[in-house]
Design an enzyme around this catalytic site. Structure first.
Site, PDB file in Angstrom:
ATOM      1  N   SER A 189     -34.715  76.917-100.979  1.00 14.40           N
ATOM      2  CA  SER A 189     -34.312  77.515-102.254  1.00 14.40           C
ATOM      3  C   SER A 189     -34.407  79.033-102.157  1.00 14.40           C
ATOM      4  CB  SER A 189     -35.179  76.954-103.388  1.00 14.40           C
ATOM      5  OG  SER A 189     -34.723  77.410-104.644  1.00 14.40           O
ATOM      6  N   THR A 190     -35.278  79.666-102.944  1.00 16.69           N
ATOM      7  CA  THR A 190     -35.385  81.127-102.948  1.00 16.69           C
ATOM      8  C   THR A 190     -35.707  81.649-101.549  1.00 16.69           C
ATOM      9  OG1 THR A 190     -36.302  80.940-105.176  1.00 16.69           O
ATOM     10  CG2 THR A 190     -36.467  83.087-104.102  1.00 16.69           C
ATOM     11  N   HIS A 202     -30.530  75.426-102.947  1.00 18.07           N
ATOM     12  CA  HIS A 202     -30.333  75.565-104.392  1.00 18.07           C
ATOM     13  C   HIS A 202     -29.423  76.745-104.686  1.00 18.07           C
ATOM     14  CE1 HIS A 202     -34.502  73.510-105.137  1.00 18.07           C
ATOM     15  NE2 HIS A 202     -33.550  72.633-104.864  1.00 18.07           N
ATOM     16  N   MET A 214     -39.240  78.222-104.548  1.00 13.22           N
ATOM     17  CA  MET A 214     -40.146  77.991-105.664  1.00 13.22           C
ATOM     18  C   MET A 214     -40.142  76.510-106.051  1.00 13.22           C
ATOM     19  SD  MET A 214     -42.249  79.306-107.872  1.00 13.22           S
ATOM     20  CE  MET A 214     -41.952  81.083-107.826  1.00 13.22           C
ATOM     21  N   ASP A 247     -39.497  70.778-104.997  1.00 16.42           N
ATOM     22  CA  ASP A 247     -38.385  69.921-104.603  1.00 16.42           C
ATOM     23  C   ASP A 247     -38.476  69.597-103.110  1.00 16.42           C
ATOM     24  OD1 ASP A 247     -36.069  68.453-104.843  1.00 16.42           O
ATOM     25  OD2 ASP A 247     -34.726  70.176-104.687  1.00 16.42           O
TER      26      ASP A 247
END
Length: 366
Positions: free
Chosen positions: A187-188, A214, A307, A310
């Site tokens: 993600s991030t 994401h 973050m 998941d």
């Protein structure tokens, strides 16, 4: 509680006011100032010393891309970019992340988005997330020579180098499966981490790679196209119904969950728009749970920077079904250590590695 001081940079007075009002609604955030372009933003950064900057990509005098480069070189601060969903906008946003932006928000309807309220919660969440980034990694992003080869979208395929000899698998990791599949969740900070890993995999990789990053719709295609120009393996945005091929990485399209279906010896990709999982679509958990149902395959699952948690539930499903090696990115190199930390907390992770060692670790088992 110390508040997160935010500087809002946008050439539209309307957008500055809207973003400032939205962020100010959260008790954790304090908007310390606004700026009308990149040049003004750099000046305000020096004066106000914010914890996080939100910055429009397209601005006069000095645009967001050029301002970002200067910020990362002179005063590294977490930056969340705001971008349009045009082809040029998505390409610029992906490039901005490579230059050091922590994350981005897609404006719902162009430069002046009267319906910005649609992404208010996402904006607040990403600003709070940006405030928690690994500051040591942020500084390293600014001086990362690895990224210096990808300037201004003039990319060329990396020359294929001979893969280093594969290490022997530890005896208790051996299995009878002849087929292999790699699944990655991030993600991030993920686009940079993916670049670091995928560019080190050889073209003759004996496995397909399934990736959940994401991102909203539109941006995953630009990310895949950019990575494809840099990698020896092929990288593409996944399409519904296609058969997974060895030596190819498939990125789940923004707005779609990616699942797998086994038909004979083949793995077929299925995309759907079923309900988001923990706010994410695509979700890593959905991919991992789907891959867990594949029989007679040895699986490598990788969870990198991001973050939240998941991927950890999906990892449990994978480990409960068949032969799986789980790799998590270390805290030392994660921009945000949430997802890898949650995976490690399951006690099912086999190896924790710095991002630059993840490709080599994958190749130990594939």
């Amino acid at each position: 509680m110390k508040k997160i001081n935010v500087l809002v940079v946008d050439d539209s007075a309307f957008m500055r006011k809207l973003i400032m009002d939205f962020l100010s609604e959260d008790p954790q955030i304090n908007v310390v100032g606004t700026a009308r372009n990149g040049e003004d933003g750099i000046k305000k950064l020096k004066e106000l010393k914010p914890d996080v900057i939100t910055m429009d990509v397209e601005m006069p005098v000095l645009n967001g891309m050029e301002a970002l480069k200067i910020i990362m070189k002179q005063h590294p601060v977490p930056v969340v970019m705001l971008s349009s969903t045009t082809k040029e906008g998505t390409e610029n946003t992906i490039a901005a992340i490579q230059y050091g932006a922590i994350d981005f928000i897609a404006k719902p309807s162009g430069a002046i988005s009267l319906d910005l309220h649609k992404i208010k919660e996402d904006l607040i969440r990403k600003v709070i997330s940006a405030s928690k980034v690994n500051r040591k990694q942020l500084v390293e992003l600014a001086t990362d020579k690895y990224l210096s080869t990808t300037q201004d979208n003039n990319y060329s395929k990396i020359e294929l180098k001979e893969a280093s000899p594969l290490l022997k698998i530890h005896p208790n990791k051996r299995n009878d499966a002849t087929q292999r599949i790699i699944c990655i969740g991030t993600s991030t900070g993920g686009p940079r981490a993916l670049q670091n890993v995928l560019t080190k995999l050889p073209a003759n990789l004996d496995a397909g790679v399934l990736i959940v990053q994401h991102m909203p719709a539109g941006f995953t295609k630009s990310l895949a196209a950019r990575l494809n120009t840099l990698c020896s393996i092929s990288v593409k945005e996944a399409s519904d119904g296609e058969v997974v091929q060895k030596g190819t990485a498939y990125i789940a399209p923004g707005g779609f969950h990616m699942r797998t279906k086994q038909i004979g010896a083949n793995i077929v990709i299925n995309l759907d728009q079923t309900e988001a999982r923990n706010g994410h679509r695509p979700a890593v958990d959905v991919l991992f749970e789907s891959v867990s149902e594949i029989k007679h395959y040895m699986k490598v699952a990788v969870i990198m920077t991001g973050m939240g948690s998941d991927g950890s539930k999906g990892l449990v499903a994978l480990k409960n079904n068949g032969s799986v090696i789980a790799i998590a990115e270390s805290q030392a190199t994660s921009i945000v250590f949430g997802m890898p930390k949650a995976a490690i907390a399951t006690k099912l992770v086999d190896e924790v590695q710095d991002v630059e060692n993840i490709a080599k670790t994958i190749l130990k088992y594939v």
